[in-house]
Write a protein that holds these residues in place. Structure first.
Motif, PDB file in Angstrom:
ATOM      1  N   GLY A 164      -0.271   4.386  -1.303  1.00  0.00           N
ATOM      2  CA  GLY A 164      -1.032   5.615  -1.143  1.00  0.00           C
ATOM      3  C   GLY A 164      -2.468   5.345  -1.451  1.00  0.00           C
ATOM      4  O   GLY A 164      -2.831   4.250  -1.869  1.00  0.00           O
ATOM      5  N   ALA A 165      -3.287   6.344  -1.247  1.00  0.00           N
ATOM      6  CA  ALA A 165      -4.723   6.162  -1.458  1.00  0.00           C
ATOM      7  C   ALA A 165      -5.252   7.441  -2.064  1.00  0.00           C
ATOM      8  O   ALA A 165      -6.015   8.165  -1.450  1.00  0.00           O
ATOM      9  N   GLY A 187       1.563  -1.392   4.412  1.00  0.00           N
ATOM     10  CA  GLY A 187       1.788  -0.006   4.018  1.00  0.00           C
ATOM     11  C   GLY A 187       3.272   0.311   4.077  1.00  0.00           C
ATOM     12  O   GLY A 187       3.998  -0.253   4.901  1.00  0.00           O
ATOM     13  N   LEU A 191      -8.312 -12.032   4.057  1.00  0.00           N
ATOM     14  CA  LEU A 191      -6.925 -12.040   4.542  1.00  0.00           C
ATOM     15  C   LEU A 191      -6.642 -13.331   5.310  1.00  0.00           C
ATOM     16  O   LEU A 191      -5.549 -13.885   5.221  1.00  0.00           O
ATOM     17  N   LEU A 231       0.845  -1.188   0.000  1.00  0.00           N
ATOM     18  CA  LEU A 231       0.000   0.000   0.000  1.00  0.00           C
ATOM     19  C   LEU A 231       0.879   1.236   0.000  1.00  0.00           C
ATOM     20  O   LEU A 231       1.561   1.528   0.985  1.00  0.00           O
ATOM     21  N   LEU A 290      -1.295  -7.350   3.836  1.00  0.00           N
ATOM     22  CA  LEU A 290      -1.388  -5.958   3.384  1.00  0.00           C
ATOM     23  C   LEU A 290      -0.325  -5.188   4.132  1.00  0.00           C
ATOM     24  O   LEU A 290      -0.309  -5.197   5.366  1.00  0.00           O
ATOM     25  N   TYR A 297      -7.472  11.295  -0.870  1.00  0.00           N
ATOM     26  CA  TYR A 297      -6.680  12.429  -0.361  1.00  0.00           C
ATOM     27  C   TYR A 297      -7.480  13.708  -0.213  1.00  0.00           C
ATOM     28  O   TYR A 297      -7.213  14.514   0.658  1.00  0.00           O
ATOM     29  N   PRO A 341     -13.977   9.974   6.128  1.00  0.00           N
ATOM     30  CA  PRO A 341     -13.210   8.751   5.890  1.00  0.00           C
ATOM     31  C   PRO A 341     -13.947   7.853   4.899  1.00  0.00           C
ATOM     32  O   PRO A 341     -15.169   7.689   5.013  1.00  0.00           O
ATOM     33  N   PRO A 342     -13.256   7.325   3.919  1.00  0.00           N
ATOM     34  CA  PRO A 342     -13.915   6.485   2.918  1.00  0.00           C
ATOM     35  C   PRO A 342     -14.292   5.137   3.524  1.00  0.00           C
ATOM     36  O   PRO A 342     -13.680   4.704   4.498  1.00  0.00           O
ATOM     37  N   PRO A 343     -15.298   4.457   2.959  1.00  0.00           N
ATOM     38  CA  PRO A 343     -15.616   3.112   3.464  1.00  0.00           C
ATOM     39  C   PRO A 343     -14.442   2.175   3.229  1.00  0.00           C
ATOM     40  O   PRO A 343     -13.714   2.320   2.246  1.00  0.00           O
ATOM     41  N   GLY A 344     -14.254   1.248   4.135  1.00  0.00           N
ATOM     42  CA  GLY A 344     -13.144   0.310   3.998  1.00  0.00           C
ATOM     43  C   GLY A 344     -13.554  -0.925   3.232  1.00  0.00           C
ATOM     44  O   GLY A 344     -14.743  -1.148   2.992  1.00  0.00           O
ATOM     45  N   PRO A 345     -12.598  -1.730   2.842  1.00  0.00           N
ATOM     46  CA  PRO A 345     -12.927  -2.970   2.124  1.00  0.00           C
ATOM     47  C   PRO A 345     -13.743  -3.892   3.028  1.00  0.00           C
ATOM     48  O   PRO A 345     -13.421  -4.080   4.195  1.00  0.00           O
ATOM     49  N   ARG A 346     -14.810  -4.458   2.453  1.00  0.00           N
ATOM     50  CA  ARG A 346     -15.725  -5.293   3.254  1.00  0.00           C
ATOM     51  C   ARG A 346     -15.296  -6.754   3.264  1.00  0.00           C
ATOM     52  O   ARG A 346     -15.979  -7.592   3.821  1.00  0.00           O
ATOM     53  N   LEU A 353     -12.188  -8.131   4.254  1.00  0.00           N
ATOM     54  CA  LEU A 353     -10.917  -8.432   4.930  1.00  0.00           C
ATOM     55  C   LEU A 353     -10.866  -9.866   5.440  1.00  0.00           C
ATOM     56  O   LEU A 353      -9.787 -10.369   5.746  1.00  0.00           O
ATOM     57  N   VAL A 354     -12.009 -10.525   5.549  1.00  0.00           N
ATOM     58  CA  VAL A 354     -12.006 -11.922   5.969  1.00  0.00           C
ATOM     59  C   VAL A 354     -11.157 -12.768   5.000  1.00  0.00           C
ATOM     60  O   VAL A 354     -10.607 -13.800   5.380  1.00  0.00           O
TER      61      VAL A 354
END
Lengths: 340, 340
Positions: free
Chosen positions: B248-249, B277, B268, B246, B275, B253, B258-263, B265-266
């Motif tokens: 950048g996003a 950064g 992972l 990761l 993941l 910017y 705050p943007p919604p996060g990935p739904r 992650l399970v």
């Protein structure tokens, strides 16, 4: 002489929580053990959160349970019969194996593992000395790479895995161990017996706020058993080069919609964080270190655990439901014989 | 003999996109260089997505820009004056340094780096041979640990970093390189000149769907420059032991919420994904390898890039705004002298 065994079948894919009509207890007649096989009478069955995923039809890390067949899972039992050509096993031995959710099983002797009941009671091999123990050990030390002096946060800290993570973190030199659990009985146990620095009751106030209060300088390691708001709070608290080991997301296992994700993943870049999912099956290399450390800690009385036990084969689905709704403290087990 | 320099100040913290009233071009009078110092006349300024974070007052990996002072950033210029006690620099040398967003700067000679204009044009040291190049190289090879044969997905693949990731992946033996960018002109460039296997126009259809079509078996590595739906799609596509770096996003910017996060992650856990950064500043150890590889590729004509250039110091805020809305192909630059 054939024996019978009652076994839990999955008869329908659950939608959300598992209900009675999703499962059925079915009587089976078992053949005598053939060459290389043994007959085991189960004394303890394990129920574990990952089983919920296997009840779905989705592709996942383990195959889904087949419909109308016995489910499987961890179990401990006693060898009742030994077939021809079996080495190293005798009637009366206590063994660990993978054909749970049933009273008896016939399986190859090499797919069982004899356990040392002098070191620990049989059911400990479904907990501290078994899969939950290795999960805690490898996840904390290898996946999250905990170092001496780290501040460690553990969710579902009163669960089978979490309670061991708390203690291993302490024994390996964490500077602080912060555990979260639901309700004062569990948090009291964390403080009194597991030796955590701070116990957070996530039902009492938002976890993010509580975490900020007890760790204003942030955390280094997060061991995630629940996902959801805990994961978001932990990402918000992880400081430079922090690591999260993602072991499971029990908060979402019964969900019928995908849960919202953490909104703060930008912190992964800002603080150079690592989130890593893992499964214990990939960490067989840690097993010798784990067994050495854990046997030593047990002998020195440095590890404790609790069990939440239901009685009889009929109680297994209820035990499983209770596990997913946080009804357990420590390892959730089904005992099949009163005196085992 | 004092010289003057116009410099861009941040005069107000932007709310969302940077607007004209957030910045001001201010004339400064510069002192002669003192002991150890040089006066540099900037010829090229870099604008980079990370600068948006510095415009906020939030604690982040680099300090916020101070209000009512010149902003800083990457720049290339020519040494105009050399103060006493400066070694290894002469008038006329081309140098890379960190005092951009202005016409001229006086700074310690040791905080500049002389660049080889025989190997590449000066502004390449703000791109392929500079911070974006090392970011691409270290992020792909060290953070995401790309291996020969991997299927690699890169977002903002027509940007300064992404366009280099695509090419480094190909040169290091990726079996497929999938790049996403906005609009047919960019995707055509990816296909024609960067040698990607598949170019996805994220404006044409949901990225998740497009990614599934071109990589039905999944991906091994994702290099994330944008976050948001790209990250969620990549997590959904990463296969066993996949890794995401990761960087950048950019999609977030300018966001005020705050943007919604990935739904998902399970995944992972299910696929044992990582993941991670990262910031280029942590990867100085990769610089020697990077420079050796990149100089070799340049000499052999194996690396290409594009620049999107605005003219004159007055154009810097517009260049920056355009960068954050995807107006650039390749490296976004401000040229201060027509013939540089």
């Amino acid at each position: 002489m054939p024996v019978t065994s009652a076994a839990w079948h999955l008869v329908r894919r659950p939608n959300g929580e598992v209900v009675d009509d999703d499962v059925a207890l079915v009587e089976h007649e078992l053949d005598d053990p053939g060459p290389g096989e043994v007959l085991v009478r189960n004394t303890w069955l394990s129920v574990d959160p990952y089983m919920r995923g296997r009840m779905n039809d989705a592709k996942s890390y383990v195959a889904p349970f087949a419909l109308d067949e016995p489910m499987d899972g961890g179990a401990v039992g006693v060898v009742e019969q030994v077939g021809p050509d079996v080495e190293g096993l005798a009637v009366g031995d206590t063994v660990l194996h993978g054909l749970g959710w049933r009273e008896r099983a016939v399986l190859p002797g090499r797919r069982t593992q004899r356990v040392d009941v002098e070191l620990a009671p049989p059911q400990a091999y479904l907990g501290a000395l078994g899969m939950p123990g290795l999960t805690a050990y490898a996840g904390l030390l290898d996946v999250a790479a905990m170092q001496e002096g780290d501040v460690v946060f553990v969710s579902a800290a009163a669960g089978a895995v979490g309670s061991l993570v708390c203690q291993i973190a302490r024994l390996k030199g964490a500077s602080q161990v912060i555990g979260s659990a639901g309700g004062p009985a569990k948090t009291q146990w964390l403080l009194d017996e597991l030796g955590v620095t701070h116990a957070l009751d996530y039902k009492a106030a938002p976890i993010r706020q509580q975490l900020r209060e007890v760790a204003p300088e942030g955390i280094d390691v997060y061991f995630d058993n629940v996902g959801g708001d805990h994961l978001e709070a932990a990402i918000g608290a992880l400081r430079l080069h922090g690591r999260a080991a993602l072991c499971g997301a029990v908060s979402a296992y019964n969900a019928t919609e995908p849960p919202p994700g953490p909104r703060n993943l930008v912190r992964l870049v800002q603080n150079r964080l690592t989130l890593r999912g893992f499964l214990v099956g990939d960490h067989a290399d840690a097993r010798p270190r784990f067994l050495t450390d854990m046997a030593g800690w047990l002998a020195e009385g440095k590890i404790t655990w609790r069990e939440t036990v239901t009685e009889g084969i009929g109680s297994a689905p209820e035990a499983f439901r209770s596990l997913l709704s946080g009804g357990n403290t420590g390892k959730m087990l089904v005992r099949l014989e009163p005196d085992s």
